[in-house]
Design a protein around this motif. Structure first.
Motif, PDB file in Angstrom:
ATOM      1  N   ILE A 147     -65.585  64.326 -11.309  1.00 37.69           N
ATOM      2  CA  ILE A 147     -66.238  64.071 -12.486  1.00 37.69           C
ATOM      3  C   ILE A 147     -64.958  63.746 -13.598  1.00 37.69           C
ATOM      4  CG2 ILE A 147     -67.210  66.193 -12.194  1.00 37.69           C
ATOM      5  CD1 ILE A 147     -64.799  68.100 -12.531  1.00 37.69           C
ATOM      6  N   GLY A 148     -63.793  63.327 -12.934  1.00 38.10           N
ATOM      7  CA  GLY A 148     -62.998  61.960 -13.476  1.00 38.10           C
ATOM      8  C   GLY A 148     -61.582  63.110 -13.927  1.00 38.10           C
ATOM      9  N   ILE A 149     -61.321  63.965 -13.337  1.00 43.97           N
ATOM     10  CA  ILE A 149     -60.293  64.836 -13.303  1.00 43.97           C
ATOM     11  C   ILE A 149     -59.081  64.301 -12.534  1.00 43.97           C
ATOM     12  CG2 ILE A 149     -58.572  67.174 -13.083  1.00 43.97           C
ATOM     13  CD1 ILE A 149     -61.282  68.561 -13.918  1.00 43.97           C
ATOM     14  N   PRO A 150     -57.956  64.139 -13.392  1.00 42.37           N
ATOM     15  CA  PRO A 150     -57.045  63.933 -12.406  1.00 42.37           C
ATOM     16  C   PRO A 150     -56.160  64.112 -11.057  1.00 42.37           C
ATOM     17  CG  PRO A 150     -56.388  63.176 -14.797  1.00 42.37           C
ATOM     18  CD  PRO A 150     -57.123  64.530 -14.244  1.00 42.37           C
ATOM     19  N   THR A 151     -55.681  63.509 -10.031  1.00 39.12           N
ATOM     20  CA  THR A 151     -55.777  64.432  -8.782  1.00 39.12           C
ATOM     21  C   THR A 151     -53.825  63.908  -8.365  1.00 39.12           C
ATOM     22  OG1 THR A 151     -56.353  62.591  -7.578  1.00 39.12           O
ATOM     23  CG2 THR A 151     -57.622  64.419  -7.686  1.00 39.12           C
ATOM     24  N   GLU A 152     -53.127  63.230  -9.794  1.00 40.73           N
ATOM     25  CA  GLU A 152     -52.376  62.627  -9.588  1.00 40.73           C
ATOM     26  C   GLU A 152     -51.423  63.566 -10.343  1.00 40.73           C
ATOM     27  OE1 GLU A 152     -51.387  58.491  -6.759  1.00 40.73           O
ATOM     28  OE2 GLU A 152     -52.861  58.160  -8.869  1.00 40.73           O
ATOM     29  N   GLY A 153     -50.740  63.396 -10.692  1.00 42.46           N
ATOM     30  CA  GLY A 153     -49.610  63.547 -12.033  1.00 42.46           C
ATOM     31  C   GLY A 153     -49.711  62.812 -12.893  1.00 42.46           C
ATOM     32  N   PHE A 154     -48.999  63.472 -13.977  1.00 44.32           N
ATOM     33  CA  PHE A 154     -48.806  62.767 -15.770  1.00 44.32           C
ATOM     34  C   PHE A 154     -48.209  64.103 -16.440  1.00 44.32           C
ATOM     35  CE2 PHE A 154     -53.077  65.536 -15.512  1.00 44.32           C
ATOM     36  CZ  PHE A 154     -52.566  65.978 -17.123  1.00 44.32           C
ATOM     37  N   GLY A 155     -47.628  62.445 -17.396  1.00 33.89           N
ATOM     38  CA  GLY A 155     -46.326  63.790 -18.591  1.00 33.89           C
ATOM     39  C   GLY A 155     -47.357  62.494 -19.590  1.00 33.89           C
ATOM     40  N   PHE A 156     -45.681  63.792 -21.010  1.00 31.16           N
ATOM     41  CA  PHE A 156     -46.081  62.493 -22.208  1.00 31.16           C
ATOM     42  C   PHE A 156     -44.945  63.423 -22.661  1.00 31.16           C
ATOM     43  CE2 PHE A 156     -50.372  62.921 -21.441  1.00 31.16           C
ATOM     44  CZ  PHE A 156     -50.913  61.671 -21.591  1.00 31.16           C
ATOM     45  N   SER A 157     -44.578  62.789 -23.111  1.00 24.30           N
ATOM     46  CA  SER A 157     -43.439  62.783 -23.964  1.00 24.30           C
ATOM     47  C   SER A 157     -43.504  64.013 -25.146  1.00 24.30           C
ATOM     48  CB  SER A 157     -42.714  61.654 -24.703  1.00 24.30           C
ATOM     49  OG  SER A 157     -43.686  61.089 -25.502  1.00 24.30           O
ATOM     50  N   ARG A 158     -42.241  64.848 -25.200  1.00 21.42           N
ATOM     51  CA  ARG A 158     -42.515  66.385 -25.586  1.00 21.42           C
ATOM     52  C   ARG A 158     -43.228  67.115 -24.930  1.00 21.42           C
ATOM     53  NH1 ARG A 158     -43.928  65.335 -31.963  1.00 21.42           N
ATOM     54  NH2 ARG A 158     -43.329  68.143 -31.808  1.00 21.42           N
ATOM     55  N   ASN A 159     -43.872  66.401 -24.635  1.00 18.61           N
ATOM     56  CA  ASN A 159     -44.558  68.111 -23.158  1.00 18.61           C
ATOM     57  C   ASN A 159     -45.958  68.077 -23.930  1.00 18.61           C
ATOM     58  OD1 ASN A 159     -43.436  67.113 -20.035  1.00 18.61           O
ATOM     59  ND2 ASN A 159     -41.672  67.809 -21.557  1.00 18.61           N
ATOM     60  N   PRO A 160     -46.891  67.525 -24.545  1.00 21.73           N
ATOM     61  CA  PRO A 160     -47.769  68.747 -25.208  1.00 21.73           C
ATOM     62  C   PRO A 160     -48.819  69.389 -24.564  1.00 21.73           C
ATOM     63  CG  PRO A 160     -47.967  65.994 -25.057  1.00 21.73           C
ATOM     64  CD  PRO A 160     -46.660  66.355 -24.651  1.00 21.73           C
ATOM     65  N   ARG A 161     -49.661  70.713 -25.017  1.00 19.64           N
ATOM     66  CA  ARG A 161     -50.308  70.921 -23.991  1.00 19.64           C
ATOM     67  C   ARG A 161     -51.220  70.336 -24.677  1.00 19.64           C
ATOM     68  NH1 ARG A 161     -53.189  76.976 -26.131  1.00 19.64           N
ATOM     69  NH2 ARG A 161     -54.399  76.984 -24.507  1.00 19.64           N
ATOM     70  N   ILE A 162     -51.849  69.948 -22.538  1.00 18.20           N
ATOM     71  CA  ILE A 162     -53.027  69.224 -22.625  1.00 18.20           C
ATOM     72  C   ILE A 162     -54.728  70.237 -22.208  1.00 18.20           C
ATOM     73  CG2 ILE A 162     -54.012  68.043 -21.465  1.00 18.20           C
ATOM     74  CD1 ILE A 162     -51.419  66.543 -22.142  1.00 18.20           C
ATOM     75  N   LEU A 163     -55.373  70.170 -23.546  1.00 20.45           N
ATOM     76  CA  LEU A 163     -56.496  70.749 -23.574  1.00 20.45           C
ATOM     77  C   LEU A 163     -57.404  70.295 -23.320  1.00 20.45           C
ATOM     78  CD1 LEU A 163     -55.090  72.803 -27.474  1.00 20.45           C
ATOM     79  CD2 LEU A 163     -55.499  73.286 -24.677  1.00 20.45           C
ATOM     80  N   THR A 164     -58.268  68.675 -23.867  1.00 17.54           N
ATOM     81  CA  THR A 164     -59.789  68.441 -23.400  1.00 17.54           C
ATOM     82  C   THR A 164     -59.145  67.074 -23.636  1.00 17.54           C
ATOM     83  OG1 THR A 164     -60.312  68.040 -25.652  1.00 17.54           O
ATOM     84  CG2 THR A 164     -60.819  70.487 -24.737  1.00 17.54           C
ATOM     85  N   GLY A 165     -57.940  66.448 -23.319  1.00 14.19           N
ATOM     86  CA  GLY A 165     -57.976  65.343 -23.619  1.00 14.19           C
ATOM     87  C   GLY A 165     -56.543  64.446 -24.089  1.00 14.19           C
ATOM     88  N   PRO A 166     -56.347  63.556 -23.822  1.00 14.24           N
ATOM     89  CA  PRO A 166     -55.502  62.372 -24.149  1.00 14.24           C
ATOM     90  C   PRO A 166     -53.911  63.266 -25.273  1.00 14.24           C
ATOM     91  CG  PRO A 166     -56.105  60.771 -24.510  1.00 14.24           C
ATOM     92  CD  PRO A 166     -56.695  62.701 -23.961  1.00 14.24           C
ATOM     93  N   PRO A 167     -52.789  63.550 -25.463  1.00 11.45           N
ATOM     94  CA  PRO A 167     -52.139  64.566 -27.043  1.00 11.45           C
ATOM     95  C   PRO A 167     -52.178  63.101 -28.193  1.00 11.45           C
ATOM     96  CG  PRO A 167     -50.783  64.023 -25.086  1.00 11.45           C
ATOM     97  CD  PRO A 167     -51.830  63.227 -24.529  1.00 11.45           C
ATOM     98  N   ALA A 168     -51.777  63.103 -29.165  1.00 12.30           N
ATOM     99  CA  ALA A 168     -52.750  62.396 -30.071  1.00 12.30           C
ATOM    100  C   ALA A 168     -50.429  61.969 -30.569  1.00 12.30           C
ATOM    101  CB  ALA A 168     -52.511  62.773 -31.448  1.00 12.30           C
ATOM    102  N   PHE A 169     -50.477  60.520 -31.041  1.00 13.94           N
ATOM    103  CA  PHE A 169     -49.199  59.440 -30.497  1.00 13.94           C
ATOM    104  C   PHE A 169     -48.269  60.722 -31.570  1.00 13.94           C
ATOM    105  CE2 PHE A 169     -46.473  57.181 -32.753  1.00 13.94           C
ATOM    106  CZ  PHE A 169     -45.558  56.357 -32.022  1.00 13.94           C
TER     107      PHE A 169
END
Length: 156
Positions: A112-134
């Motif tokens: 269903i498209g949910i990542p099975t490997e780890g991911f992250g972003f600078s500032r560690n934003p909360r992930i809700l329904t998609g990728p964070p904004a810049f």
């Protein structure tokens, strides 16, 4: 180096599924007279297998869905979770990262498209329904260098 299938945000963003990732199309150096750098340390690995892929962005329109929008991109051994992006001009940057645990060059997902490997972003934003904004991931880089930590997220 990376196949055309390496575009982890494309269909996920359109489907509005809970996900985050990046795609690296190769290393794209930037030219600058500045000596500013950004050192990124990634933690929270479930394993040290595979590789860690990071991309650095300077524009909101490219982050993180554009495979060609990264200013600099690099994959390194997952056992070395620190990278320094060199020769940056002072300004705002966002980093997207994924732990390619099986080394296949893509962020793997379940049916269903949910990542099975780890991911992250600078500032560690909360992930809700998609990728964070810049703006939720951007850090201001100025001076001789800055250090940030990114914690990997595992959805499954």
């Amino acid at each position: 180096m990376w196949g055309q299938s390496c575009h982890p945000f494309g269909h996920v963003v359109r489907a509005c599924l809970l996900t985050s990732a990046l795609c690296i199309s190769g290393s794209l150096p930037i030219a600058s007279a500045s000596s500013t750098s950004l050192t990124v340390r990634v933690n929270g690995f479930r394993s040290q297998s595979g590789q860690l892929c990071l991309s650095l962005y300077s524009k909101a329109k490219d982050f993180p869905s554009s495979t060609s929008g990264a200013m600099q991109a690099q994959c390194l051994n997952a056992e070395t979770p620190t990278i320094t992006f060199q020769n940056l001009s002072s300004g705002s940057y966002a980093v997207a990262v994924f732990h390619d645990a099986n080394g296949d060059g893509t962020l793997n997902r379940n049916p269903i498209g949910i990542p099975t490997e780890g991911f992250g972003f600078s500032r560690n934003p909360r992930i809700l329904t998609g990728p964070p904004a810049f703006s939720d991931s951007a850090v201001f880089v100025a001076g001789p260098g800055q250090n940030i930590d990114i914690k990997l997220n595992y959805m499954l």
